[in-house]
Design a protein around this motif. Structure first.
Motif: not given
Length: 205
Positions: A146-147, A162-164, A167-168, A171
């Motif tokens: 996603q990133y 760093d939750l994002e 999650q990256t 994903t």
């Protein structure tokens, strides 16, 4: 199916390991075998371009690269992960990858590749680009997320915040599972793409 993950960080249980652990959770949930090999503290020297591997099919230096090559050949996907040092990857990891990809002559086409980078602050995109070049010269599809596949953290464990980024990683792993399964189905129905004889061109004139 199997994924080989190379951790280029010399920090045991650091942020790079944390990022990879998020991916391993997904692989295990999906029934994909995942093996993490830590090379950050190994004594791996660089390639000397002796080209003995063209005759033997393995590197002349038996310092772990040949063992990794055997694991890589059996894997359906490869993840290479590194902390960022001076806007580039760990030198030990680069030495390993140079020799791994140059000396191993098995067909790497359609093995899924993904790079993961971890930094305190900057240099992630440069390191990400650096690592992806090993895949794109080898006919390996590059998995995306996603990133850009990066997480941030300085002291060990900080990337947990760093939750994002985490999650990256999840994903990315989900997308890799889909790609591996799709490629396996494609190979069963269509086989691998036909290859032309390689045309070597040297820019000397």
């Amino acid at each position: 199916m199997k994924v080989l993950l190379l951790n280029g960080s010399p920090t045991t249980n650091g942020n790079t390991a944390l990022a990879l652990s998020e991916m391993v959770k997904v692989f295990e949930k999906e029934g994909i075998e995942a093996e993490v090999v830590s090379i950050g503290k190994q004594n791996i020297r660089g390639c000397i371009a002796c080209r003995s591997c063209s005759q033997t099919g393995k590197c002349v230096f038996d310092d772990g690269v040949n063992e990794i090559a055997e694991k890589f050949e059996k894997a359906d996907a490869l993840v290479v992960a590194s902390p960022v040092y001076y806007a580039s990857a760990n030198a030990t990891l680069i030495a390993c990858l140079d020799r791994l990809f140059f000396s191993s002559h098995f067909d790497k086409r359609m093995k899924v590749g993904a790079s993961v980078v971890v930094a305190r602050r900057g240099g992630c995109s440069a390191t990400f680009d650096e690592l992806n070049k090993y895949f794109t010269i080898s006919g390996m599809p590059v998995a995306s997320s996603q990133y850009w596949n990066s997480a941030h953290g300085g002291a060990p464990g900080q990337a947990q915040k760093d939750l994002e980024g985490l999650q990256t990683m999840r994903t990315l792993a989900d997308n890799m599972v889909f790609l591996m399964r799709s490629i396996e189905l494609g190979k069963e129905k269509y086989g691998l793409p036909e290859q032309e004889e390689h045309l070597w061109t040297n820019f000397i004139n």
